[in-house]
Motif scaffolding. Sequence first.
Motif, PDB file in Angstrom:
ATOM      1  N   LYS A 185       2.122   1.966  -3.545  1.00  0.00           N
ATOM      2  CA  LYS A 185       1.078   2.466  -4.450  1.00  0.00           C
ATOM      3  C   LYS A 185       0.845   3.951  -4.260  1.00  0.00           C
ATOM      4  O   LYS A 185       0.464   4.648  -5.188  1.00  0.00           O
ATOM      5  CB  LYS A 185      -0.225   1.703  -4.238  1.00  0.00           C
ATOM      6  N   GLN A 186       1.046   4.440  -3.069  1.00  0.00           N
ATOM      7  CA  GLN A 186       0.796   5.859  -2.798  1.00  0.00           C
ATOM      8  C   GLN A 186       1.999   6.622  -3.100  1.00  0.00           C
ATOM      9  O   GLN A 186       2.560   7.240  -3.694  1.00  0.00           O
ATOM     10  CB  GLN A 186       0.461   6.098  -1.332  1.00  0.00           C
ATOM     11  N   ARG A 219       0.829  -1.218   0.000  1.00  0.00           N
ATOM     12  CA  ARG A 219       0.000   0.000   0.000  1.00  0.00           C
ATOM     13  C   ARG A 219       0.856   1.257   0.000  1.00  0.00           C
ATOM     14  O   ARG A 219       0.500   2.242  -0.639  1.00  0.00           O
ATOM     15  CB  ARG A 219      -0.928   0.005   1.211  1.00  0.00           C
TER      16      ARG A 219
END
Length: 89
Positions: A88-89, A85
């Motif tokens: 992805k950011q 995660r």
Amino acid sequence: MTEWFREHPFITYLIIFVLITYVYNRVFKTRRLPILKEAIIYLMLALGAGMLLLFQLGALPIIPSLSVAVAMMFLVKIRYFIQGRAKKQ
């Protein structure tokens, strides 16, 4: 806790079998196998669970050890999820 496991050997066997099956599927299983080979592997896991049951009933902490292994695998899975995660950011 050990006394409860001694009083309920069938449940203890099932717990051991489920834990070693989870460890096998997460760590050692790399690809799908033909159904006969898969059946042989699970038969061997069942026999190994029987042997581990004897050790558990004898006095070795088999279920707590397997539980720690599974908990560590969950922690690694959560860590990879969080890292994924973050990327992805």
